[in-house]
Design a protein around this motif. Structure first.
Motif, mmCIF file in Angstrom:
data_model
loop_
_atom_site.group_PDB
_atom_site.id
_atom_site.type_symbol
_atom_site.label_atom_id
_atom_site.label_comp_id
_atom_site.label_asym_id
_atom_site.label_seq_id
_atom_site.Cartn_x
_atom_site.Cartn_y
_atom_site.Cartn_z
ATOM 1 N N MET A 1 28.953 69.405 33.159
ATOM 2 C CA MET A 1 29.981 69.022 34.115
ATOM 3 C C MET A 1 29.371 68.966 35.511
ATOM 4 N N LEU A 2 29.709 67.912 36.284
ATOM 5 C CA LEU A 2 29.208 67.756 37.639
ATOM 6 C C LEU A 2 30.256 68.192 38.655
ATOM 7 N N SER A 3 29.802 68.831 39.722
ATOM 8 C CA SER A 3 30.706 69.201 40.814
ATOM 9 C C SER A 3 29.921 69.175 42.110
ATOM 10 N N LYS A 4 30.604 68.827 43.210
ATOM 11 C CA LYS A 4 29.946 68.787 44.506
ATOM 12 C C LYS A 4 29.596 70.207 44.949
ATOM 13 N N ILE A 5 28.425 70.345 45.507
ATOM 14 C CA ILE A 5 27.934 71.656 45.899
ATOM 15 C C ILE A 5 28.635 72.134 47.169
ATOM 16 N N THR A 6 28.864 73.421 47.283
ATOM 17 C CA THR A 6 29.397 74.024 48.498
ATOM 18 C C THR A 6 28.261 74.635 49.301
ATOM 19 N N PHE A 65 26.868 77.612 32.759
ATOM 20 C CA PHE A 65 25.748 77.962 33.631
ATOM 21 C C PHE A 65 25.294 76.725 34.420
ATOM 22 N N VAL A 66 24.861 76.944 35.651
ATOM 23 C CA VAL A 66 24.277 75.860 36.439
ATOM 24 C C VAL A 66 22.891 75.555 35.895
ATOM 25 N N GLU A 67 22.729 74.309 35.430
ATOM 26 C CA GLU A 67 21.456 73.901 34.820
ATOM 27 C C GLU A 67 20.784 72.755 35.582
ATOM 28 N N GLY A 68 21.477 72.227 36.611
ATOM 29 C CA GLY A 68 20.880 71.088 37.291
ATOM 30 C C GLY A 68 21.313 70.940 38.733
ATOM 31 N N TRP A 69 20.460 70.289 39.510
ATOM 32 C CA TRP A 69 20.653 70.030 40.943
ATOM 33 C C TRP A 69 20.401 68.530 41.131
ATOM 34 N N ILE A 70 21.415 67.785 41.519
ATOM 35 C CA ILE A 70 21.324 66.326 41.604
ATOM 36 C C ILE A 70 21.618 65.902 43.033
ATOM 37 N N ASN A 85 16.485 64.049 44.540
ATOM 38 C CA ASN A 85 15.968 64.904 43.472
ATOM 39 C C ASN A 85 16.999 64.996 42.352
ATOM 40 N N LEU A 86 16.594 64.664 41.147
ATOM 41 C CA LEU A 86 17.432 64.861 39.961
ATOM 42 C C LEU A 86 16.740 65.926 39.114
ATOM 43 N N LEU A 87 17.152 67.159 39.272
ATOM 44 C CA LEU A 87 16.453 68.305 38.687
ATOM 45 C C LEU A 87 17.354 68.978 37.665
ATOM 46 N N VAL A 88 16.923 69.016 36.412
ATOM 47 C CA VAL A 88 17.746 69.608 35.350
ATOM 48 C C VAL A 88 16.855 70.461 34.457
ATOM 49 N N ARG A 89 17.267 71.720 34.243
ATOM 50 C CA ARG A 89 16.506 72.641 33.389
ATOM 51 C C ARG A 89 16.855 72.446 31.928
ATOM 52 N N ASN A 90 18.118 72.257 31.633
ATOM 53 C CA ASN A 90 18.578 72.179 30.249
ATOM 54 C C ASN A 90 19.688 71.129 30.159
ATOM 55 N N GLY A 91 19.524 70.157 29.264
ATOM 56 C CA GLY A 91 20.549 69.126 29.092
ATOM 57 C C GLY A 91 20.364 67.920 29.983
ATOM 58 N N TYR A 92 19.109 67.469 30.149
ATOM 59 C CA TYR A 92 18.849 66.351 31.063
ATOM 60 C C TYR A 92 19.611 65.100 30.654
ATOM 61 N N ALA A 93 19.623 64.772 29.363
ATOM 62 C CA ALA A 93 20.315 63.559 28.910
ATOM 63 C C ALA A 93 21.807 63.636 29.220
ATOM 64 N N GLU A 94 22.400 64.788 28.968
ATOM 65 C CA GLU A 94 23.825 64.965 29.232
ATOM 66 C C GLU A 94 24.117 64.815 30.729
ATOM 67 N N ALA A 95 23.245 65.400 31.546
ATOM 68 C CA ALA A 95 23.431 65.316 32.996
ATOM 69 C C ALA A 95 23.308 63.875 33.482
ATOM 70 N N LEU A 96 22.335 63.151 32.945
ATOM 71 C CA LEU A 96 22.170 61.749 33.339
ATOM 72 C C LEU A 96 23.376 60.909 32.933
#
Length: 633
Positions: A1-6, A65-70, A85-96
């Motif tokens: 799930m994506l959400s805007k960072i605070t 858990f937070v797994e990526g920074w986009i 930067n498209l940075l993902v530790r786990n679940g890169y395909a899902e994040a893309l």
């Protein structure tokens, strides 16, 4: 799930993001794992995502858990999206997948681009499964200046300033006019650019340029060389001047995305390869192609023989005379025959370079409004090495033909120009006694008139009557039959839209794998149209060709299929069976609309399909509608 960072999340996860940027398997470009782009630089660049309206940072969560920074930026004036930067530790395909959906939802009509390193297998696999083509692969080379010794620079290199900028512009506009960093943008920000040109015999042979905004890690943005005149020594001298300048400004490193040619030179100069970058780009809504001006009485049209040269053979010359008279008298056009179009089939076959010259010269001639093909053939692909796509792009005009001219249509599509799959000079315009009413009407309405939408109706009659091309037959009229089929819907339901793209099925295999074959991204969402030639290819051939389209991934990403009436209705039922076999039974594409028995290509009579415009297929109403006019005033 994506959400805007605070702001609080930014502070909490910034170290997590920087650590991810050290791992090539978890990143997109730009990269930091080289050790030169420091954490401080990473933090400063990332903070802009909080401060600028044109940038966003999203967090990707998986299983709580937070797994990526986009982090990405937008250029609204250009409808353009690019990654920071498209940075993902786990679940890169899902994040893309979520990111592309996010872009398509929130940035409609924007084009995006991403580079991934060779090590990011999850991203590359996702892109392949998504049907997005790997447009370009480049080496990512870096030079550390503490290991670089300046060498004597060439006397031919010249530092570009505002006073001599036109030297650079003359080359850059010709080679890279469509890129984001065009000459105007570079000139507006010239104080932050370093440009060297290579001058020999008073001609700018090449140029190299990089952006210098006080960074320690610099990047060479581009290297221009005169087309078809690539010289390794020119490249080397340009790079030496560039590197000497950067070292003088106390840069710590220089990046360079290189191809096979420039990679070898860069390596000799001390660059080291970090990885190989794979380039992808796309958009939810494709950019529209350039539309040519519509015809009007008095316009000049060029006749070209780009494949078979029979138009100039003595026994067929009367066909040209008939077509020329008809084009001038009935349509009010001035016919210009290009220099080699009437040299005869033997000469034309021996000189693909002269056929291509006629083609290019017709585009370059500002007095020519349209280019009509004499006829098809079987070797238009031989013109490809001699085609200048920049010339076509810079001179949009109506181009029309079918059959082997499919190759030329792919050329225009690559050059970004709408083209017209329709009548040829020898066949339709050179018909004995009169043109088919259906075809003449199509020419007038599609090439000469303006409209908002256009219904492509089936012809109420057709013919398989054979009239030999002999002068004694010039008064012989085709015997027509009533068409009892109309449009047949072989598969699918509902209404779909897409851009028209396709041609003669027999010709596809000559184009596949070449520079003009459309990428998967270009096929995505299109309406594929196909028709078969007078050779009446076997049902097995049609099966194999559709299986090839399936293997390429094309059938799964298009929105619909239009199939032309087979020549003389040969294999009429057999073609239907094998097409549905591949589409429905083998590929399980049970919802993909297939329209059959459309009057295009080798049918008699034929209409016109404008390649690159949006059209609609309505399965319930059995209608094909063009949703935009393919020409402009």
């Amino acid at each position: 799930m994506l959400s805007k960072i605070t702001n609080a999340e930014f502070e909490h996860y910034i170290d997590f993001a920087y650590e991810l940027s050290m791992n090539l398997s978890s990143i997109s470009f730009p990269i930091y794992c080289d050790g030169i782009k420091t954490k401080d630089e990473f933090v400063n660049i990332s903070k802009r995502g909080l401060e600028r309206d044109s940038e966003e940072i999203l967090l990707f969560r998986k299983d709580g858990f937070v797994e990526g920074w986009i982090h990405f930026y937008t250029l609204p004036q250009d409808a353009y999206i690019g990654p920071k930067n498209l940075l993902v530790r786990n679940g890169y395909a899902e994040a893309l997948g979520e990111l592309l959906e996010y872009w398509n939802t929130n940035y409609t009509d924007y084009n995006w681009h991403i580079y991934f390193p060779d090590e990011n297998k999850n991203a590359l696999q996702f892109m392949a499964e998504k049907g997005l083509s790997d447009i370009e692969q480049q080496y990512v080379d870096i030079l550390h200046f503490d290991h670089f010794e300046s060498k004597q620079e060439s006397l031919h290199t010249l530092l570009i300033t505002s006073e001599n900028f036109e030297i650079f512009r003359s080359l850059h506009d010709r080679q890279e006019n469509e890129m984001y960093w065009n000459s105007d943008r570079i000139f507006e920000d010239l104080n932050n650019w370093v440009i060297y040109a290579y001058i020999e015999n008073e001609i700018c042979q090449g140029a190299v340029y990089y952006n210098n905004k006080g960074k320690k890690a610099l990047e060479i943005f581009g290297l221009d060389v005169l087309q078809n005149t690539y010289d390794p020594e020119i490249t080397k001298q340009l790079l030496l001047s560039c590197l000497a300048n950067a070292k003088q400004q106390r840069a710590e490193s220089m990046y360079f995305f290189t191809n096979d040619k420039t990679h070898t030179i860069a390596k000799d100069l001390g660059f080291q390869c970090i990885t190989v970058a794979h380039y992808f780009c796309g958009s939810e809504t494709k950019k529209q192609l350039i539309k040519p001006k519509r015809l009007k009485r008095g316009d000049r049209i060029a006749i070209v023989s780009l494949s078979w040269g029979g138009l100039g053979d003595e026994k067929f010359r009367h066909k040209y005379d008939i077509a020329k008279k008809r084009l001038e008298h009935d349509f009010g056009l001035e016919v210009v025959c290009m220099p080699h179009a009437l040299r005869g089939s033997e000469f034309v076959a021996m000189h693909p370079e002269l056929r291509a010259k006629d083609f290019m010269d017709a585009f370059k001639d500002p007095t020519i409004s349209a280019i009509f093909c004499a006829i098809g053939g079987d070797d238009t692909i031989r013109l490809l090495p001699y085609i200048d796509f920049d010339i076509i792009h810079a001179n949009p005009k109506i181009f029309m033909g079918y059959s082997d001219s499919t190759v030329n249509h792919f050329m225009l599509y690559k050059a970004g120009i709408v083209s017209f799959y329709g009548p040829s000079v020898m066949c339709e315009f050179g018909e004995y006694v009169k043109m088919f009413d259906y075809t003449e009407k199509a020419v007038r309405e599609i090439l000469f008139e303006r409209w908002d939408t256009y219904p492509l109706l089936p012809s109420s009659e057709w013919t398989d009557d054979f009239v030999s091309w002999k002068e004694e037959n010039i008064n012989t009229l085709h015997r027509m039959k009533k068409d009892t089929h109309g449009y047949e819907i072989l598969n699918g339901r509902g209404t779909v839209t897409g851009t028209l793209l396709g041609g003669c099925l027999d010709v596809f295999m000559m184009a596949v794998g070449t520079a003009i074959w459309p990428s998967l991204n270009e096929w995505t969402g299109s309406l594929l149209f196909v028709e078969t030639s007078e050779e009446k290819p076997s049902p097995d051939f049609v099966t194999w060709t559709f299986r090839n389209l399936a293997a390429q991934g094309i059938l799964k990403i298009i929105n619909g299929i239009i199939v032309g009436k087979p020549k003389d209705e040969a294999y009429y039922e057999e073609y239907k069976q094998v097409i549905t076999q591949v589409i429905v039974e083998e590929e399980k594409l049970t919802e993909l609309p297939i329209f059959y028995n459309v009057n295009i290509g080798h049918a008699k009579p034929i209409g016109i399909l404008p390649i690159g415009i949006r059209a609609e297929l309505n399965c319930e109403k059995k209608t094909i509608t063009f949703l935009e006019c393919p020409t402009v005033t």
